[in-house]
Design a protein around this motif. Structure first.
Motif, PDB file in Angstrom:
ATOM      1  N   TRP A 112      44.017 -27.512  -8.494  1.00 25.40           N
ATOM      2  CA  TRP A 112      42.863 -26.680  -8.824  1.00 25.40           C
ATOM      3  C   TRP A 112      43.299 -25.287  -9.277  1.00 25.40           C
ATOM      4  O   TRP A 112      42.643 -24.647 -10.094  1.00 25.40           O
ATOM      5  N   GLY A 146      44.118 -25.468 -12.785  1.00 25.92           N
ATOM      6  CA  GLY A 146      42.867 -25.405 -13.553  1.00 25.92           C
ATOM      7  C   GLY A 146      42.403 -23.972 -13.745  1.00 25.92           C
ATOM      8  O   GLY A 146      42.016 -23.573 -14.855  1.00 25.92           O
ATOM      9  N   MET A 205      40.390 -29.910 -11.397  1.00 21.88           N
ATOM     10  CA  MET A 205      39.737 -29.412 -10.189  1.00 21.88           C
ATOM     11  C   MET A 205      38.849 -30.435  -9.506  1.00 21.88           C
ATOM     12  O   MET A 205      38.072 -30.078  -8.625  1.00 21.88           O
ATOM     13  N   ARG A 206      38.922 -31.706  -9.910  1.00 17.82           N
ATOM     14  CA  ARG A 206      38.092 -32.728  -9.255  1.00 17.82           C
ATOM     15  C   ARG A 206      38.860 -33.418  -8.153  1.00 17.82           C
ATOM     16  O   ARG A 206      40.055 -33.590  -8.264  1.00 17.82           O
ATOM     17  N   HIS A 264      37.929 -27.957 -15.419  1.00 16.53           N
ATOM     18  CA  HIS A 264      37.426 -28.455 -14.136  1.00 16.53           C
ATOM     19  C   HIS A 264      37.588 -29.974 -14.060  1.00 16.53           C
ATOM     20  O   HIS A 264      38.052 -30.522 -13.054  1.00 16.53           O
TER      21      HIS A 264
END
Lengths: 114, 152
Positions: free
Chosen positions: B82, B85, A113-114, A109
């Motif tokens: 993402w 990820g 994902m930031r 994350h």
């Protein structure tokens, strides 16, 4: 030690060793799919760290399982004491797996994902 | 040319079939353990899970270079980081539960459900099966979703 107890404790140890090696990330070979080469050092280009990281962690776990079972089989232990160890060892192993999965989620994350 | 790129679609299909089989076997195993029906089928489900999971893992590992170059590097890393990820979590979780899958297989064969001495061992067997089940569900969902973005 009973065969079943030796197996269970070996499985616990193997799971914990695999998880520890996964988190610790010791040096591992990196695959470069466009060049079809393996390197120990990181280099520019498309790189695959997963093979090496998984190989090291799984090798540690499998070796622990293979070595642990025959060693524990030969250990002369009080059966009542071993029986008391089974449940805590099981819960600790499950907790280690859950924490390691959580660590993976937090790390990825933060990375992607930031 | 990436290694095994020409076989990527076949490997992807086999990865899917083996993954569905793993999830089905693990669900059956877990339901049987939760109902405390520790009969011969526990061993059968654990054996099917072991073979199917190992196959899923192997097929995924073989097609991974193609995915890494054609999907991840060309699209996901640039446009949907993402999603990269999510994929990283999927692949690392898959490696982490390989030893627990082996543990489920070995324990299911060694434990005697009628023996009082083995009663506490089912905590680990059921717990490992639960962890494997949750990872399989997550990986199936992520695998399907990533396939909607772009596949090999």
């Amino acid at each position: 030690m009973r065969r079943q107890d030796a197996l269970l404790l070996s499985v616990c140890a193997a799971c914990v060793v695999t998880a520890a090696l996964y988190v610790a990330r010791p040096p591992a070979p990196i695959y470069y799919p466009l060049e079809h080469v393996w390197r120990w050092q990181s280099a520019p280009g498309v790189a695959m760290f997963w093979y090496g990281r998984s190989l090291v962690a799984l090798a540690g776990g499998v070796l622990t399982l293979l070595a642990g079972r025959p060693i524990l089989d030969r250990v002369e232990a009080n059966s009542a004491a071993v029986a008391r160890l089974i449940r805590p060892a099981s819960w600790v192993t499950l907790a280690v797996l859950v924490v390691t999965l959580g660590h993976i989620v937090v790390h990825e994350h933060a990375s992607w994902m930031r | 040319m990436v290694a095994l790129e020409s076989f990527a679609k076949v490997l992807h299909f086999l990865h899917l079939v083996a993954g569905v089989t793993s999830l089905a076997a693990c669900t059956h195993l877990l339901v049987r353990l939760l109902r405390r029906r520790h009969d011969a089928r526990v061993r059968t489900h654990a054996a099917v899970l072991g073979v199917a999971y190992l196959s899923t893992y192997a097929f995924g590992a073989l097609m991974y270079p193609t995915f890494r170059v054609r999907v991840r590097a060309e699209l996901l890393d640039r446009v949907y980081p993402w999603a990269t990820g999510l994929f990283e979590i999927k692949e690392h979780a898959a490696s982490l539960v390989l030893v627990p899958v082996a543990g489920v297989f070995l324990l299911s064969r060694a434990l005697d459900p009628k023996s009082d001495a083995d009663r506490h061992h089912y905590v680990l067997l059921g717990g490992l099966a639960t962890v494997v089940f949750l990872v399989l569900v997550f990986n199936a969902c992520v695998g399907w979703y990533l396939g909607t973005l772009r596949s090999v």
